[in-house]
Design a protein around this motif. Structure first.
Motif, PDB file in Angstrom:
ATOM      1  N   ALA A 146      -2.346  -6.173  -9.824  1.00  0.00           N
ATOM      2  CA  ALA A 146      -1.861  -4.796  -9.874  1.00  0.00           C
ATOM      3  C   ALA A 146      -2.894  -3.916 -10.558  1.00  0.00           C
ATOM      4  O   ALA A 146      -3.603  -4.367 -11.464  1.00  0.00           O
ATOM      5  CB  ALA A 146      -0.525  -4.724 -10.608  1.00  0.00           C
ATOM      6  N   PRO A 147      -2.982  -2.633 -10.167  1.00  0.00           N
ATOM      7  CA  PRO A 147      -4.082  -1.789 -10.650  1.00  0.00           C
ATOM      8  C   PRO A 147      -3.931  -1.245 -12.065  1.00  0.00           C
ATOM      9  O   PRO A 147      -4.922  -0.886 -12.695  1.00  0.00           O
ATOM     10  CB  PRO A 147      -4.104  -0.653  -9.630  1.00  0.00           C
ATOM     11  N   THR A 148      -2.712  -1.121 -12.576  1.00  0.00           N
ATOM     12  CA  THR A 148      -2.490  -0.585 -13.918  1.00  0.00           C
ATOM     13  C   THR A 148      -1.412  -1.402 -14.619  1.00  0.00           C
ATOM     14  O   THR A 148      -0.600  -2.081 -13.971  1.00  0.00           O
ATOM     15  CB  THR A 148      -2.049   0.889 -13.881  1.00  0.00           C
ATOM     16  N   PRO A 193      -8.483  -3.594 -10.587  1.00  0.00           N
ATOM     17  CA  PRO A 193      -8.482  -2.665  -9.452  1.00  0.00           C
ATOM     18  C   PRO A 193      -8.081  -3.339  -8.143  1.00  0.00           C
ATOM     19  O   PRO A 193      -8.459  -4.482  -7.878  1.00  0.00           O
ATOM     20  CB  PRO A 193      -9.937  -2.179  -9.400  1.00  0.00           C
ATOM     21  N   ARG A 210      -8.387  -2.156  -4.291  1.00  0.00           N
ATOM     22  CA  ARG A 210      -8.936  -1.121  -3.416  1.00  0.00           C
ATOM     23  C   ARG A 210      -8.596  -1.430  -1.961  1.00  0.00           C
ATOM     24  O   ARG A 210      -8.846  -2.541  -1.490  1.00  0.00           O
ATOM     25  CB  ARG A 210     -10.451  -1.014  -3.598  1.00  0.00           C
ATOM     26  N   HIS A 223       0.879  -1.181   0.000  1.00  0.00           N
ATOM     27  CA  HIS A 223       0.000   0.000   0.000  1.00  0.00           C
ATOM     28  C   HIS A 223       0.909   1.220   0.000  1.00  0.00           C
ATOM     29  O   HIS A 223       1.479   1.592   1.035  1.00  0.00           O
ATOM     30  CB  HIS A 223      -0.899  -0.030   1.237  1.00  0.00           C
ATOM     31  N   TRP A 224       1.060   1.846  -1.182  1.00  0.00           N
ATOM     32  CA  TRP A 224       2.089   2.861  -1.385  1.00  0.00           C
ATOM     33  C   TRP A 224       1.453   4.239  -1.503  1.00  0.00           C
ATOM     34  O   TRP A 224       0.713   4.507  -2.450  1.00  0.00           O
ATOM     35  CB  TRP A 224       2.900   2.523  -2.634  1.00  0.00           C
ATOM     36  N   TYR A 235       4.816   6.034  -9.516  1.00  0.00           N
ATOM     37  CA  TYR A 235       3.553   5.797 -10.227  1.00  0.00           C
ATOM     38  C   TYR A 235       2.369   6.430  -9.509  1.00  0.00           C
ATOM     39  O   TYR A 235       1.220   6.146  -9.848  1.00  0.00           O
ATOM     40  CB  TYR A 235       3.327   4.284 -10.366  1.00  0.00           C
ATOM     41  N   PHE A 237      -0.744   3.887  -5.014  1.00  0.00           N
ATOM     42  CA  PHE A 237      -1.384   2.671  -5.523  1.00  0.00           C
ATOM     43  C   PHE A 237      -1.211   1.556  -4.509  1.00  0.00           C
ATOM     44  O   PHE A 237      -0.401   1.638  -3.581  1.00  0.00           O
ATOM     45  CB  PHE A 237      -0.796   2.241  -6.878  1.00  0.00           C
ATOM     46  N   SER A 238      -1.979   0.489  -4.708  1.00  0.00           N
ATOM     47  CA  SER A 238      -1.837  -0.732  -3.897  1.00  0.00           C
ATOM     48  C   SER A 238      -1.730  -1.924  -4.828  1.00  0.00           C
ATOM     49  O   SER A 238      -2.256  -1.897  -5.955  1.00  0.00           O
ATOM     50  CB  SER A 238      -3.054  -0.912  -2.965  1.00  0.00           C
ATOM     51  N   ASP A 239      -1.038  -2.947  -4.387  1.00  0.00           N
ATOM     52  CA  ASP A 239      -0.918  -4.185  -5.155  1.00  0.00           C
ATOM     53  C   ASP A 239      -0.955  -5.371  -4.204  1.00  0.00           C
ATOM     54  O   ASP A 239      -0.708  -5.211  -2.999  1.00  0.00           O
ATOM     55  CB  ASP A 239       0.372  -4.201  -5.977  1.00  0.00           C
ATOM     56  N   VAL A 243       2.266  -0.324 -13.611  1.00  0.00           N
ATOM     57  CA  VAL A 243       2.626  -0.853 -12.292  1.00  0.00           C
ATOM     58  C   VAL A 243       2.874  -2.350 -12.374  1.00  0.00           C
ATOM     59  O   VAL A 243       3.853  -2.872 -11.817  1.00  0.00           O
ATOM     60  CB  VAL A 243       1.522  -0.536 -11.261  1.00  0.00           C
TER      61      VAL A 243
END
Length: 212
Positions: free
Chosen positions: A60-62, A82, A84, A35-36, A41, A44-46, A65
């Motif tokens: 990953a959200p994108t 996504p 979240r 959770h960055w 980028y 974002f979270s991954d 990333v």
């Protein structure tokens, strides 16, 4: 003695400031959440999962990333969807594709209190992460604070806080993942694992991309 990495003059460094949570489940699935709040980028979270059969999955959200993380670590499957994360007091809720996760943070122990005293400017220095690598290995088996990553990259972790966590609920594809458990065996995404005891770590991660 720890070996000090000497960086080439034109080596490019990327920094990510945020949190890493590592949790195990009785089903054998282990979860690592990133959770960055600050990164190249943007926020974002991954999620990285290792399934009982050994499959390593990245959510990953994108695409940028996903491509960056997949080039730095090792996965069998990469999905762009996504991710979240909501935080309410001490409760964290994660929705990422087939994964649903909820955990709560507990009171810091002595190690967490010590890490809280580490200044941010110091945690961002690769030399600091190199110096504390050996003590980290002794205190938290499986944990590494520096090492080699994919595509010739190198990486350093500067921890600034640590809280134990308690898993409230976890499911994957609608199937309950079972009771909370330690992260055993260690995850195999990169050169090190998260602490075996489920935990949330505040960290500055520095990635060296190598000479341009």
């Amino acid at each position: 003695m720890n070996r000090v990495f000497r960086r080439p003059a034109r080596e490019r460094l990327l920094r990510f400031d945020g949190w890493i949570a590592g949790l195990g489940t009785s089903s054998g699935t282990r979860v690592v959440l990133g959770h960055w709040q600050r990164s190249p980028y943007g926020p974002f979270s991954d999620v990285m999962l290792e399934r009982p059969d050994g499959e390593r999955l990245l959510l990953a959200p994108t695409r940028p990333v996903a491509e960056f993380i997949a080039a730095t670590y090792t996965f069998d499957t990469v999905r762009v969807q996504p991710v979240r994360v909501t935080v309410a007091h001490r409760t964290w809720t994660v929705e990422a594709g087939p994964l649903r996760l909820r955990f709560v943070t507990l009171r810091r122990g002595p190690l967490g209190l010590c890490l809280r005293a580490v200044p941010g400017v110091l945690a961002r220095q690769p030399l600091w992460s190199t110096l504390v690598d050996r003590p980290a290995r002794l205190l938290l088996p499986g944990v590494r604070t520096r090492g080699s990553a994919g595509r010739g990259r190198r990486e350093w972790y500067g921890a600034r806080d640590l809280r134990p966590v308690r898993l409230v609920a976890a499911s994957y594809g609608g199937t309950d993942l079972g009771a909370p458990a330690w992260v055993r065996p260690p995850v195999r995404f990169g050169f090190g694992s998260v602490p075996a005891r489920p935990s949330l770590v505040r960290v500055t991660t520095t990635v060296a991309l190598g000479p341009e």
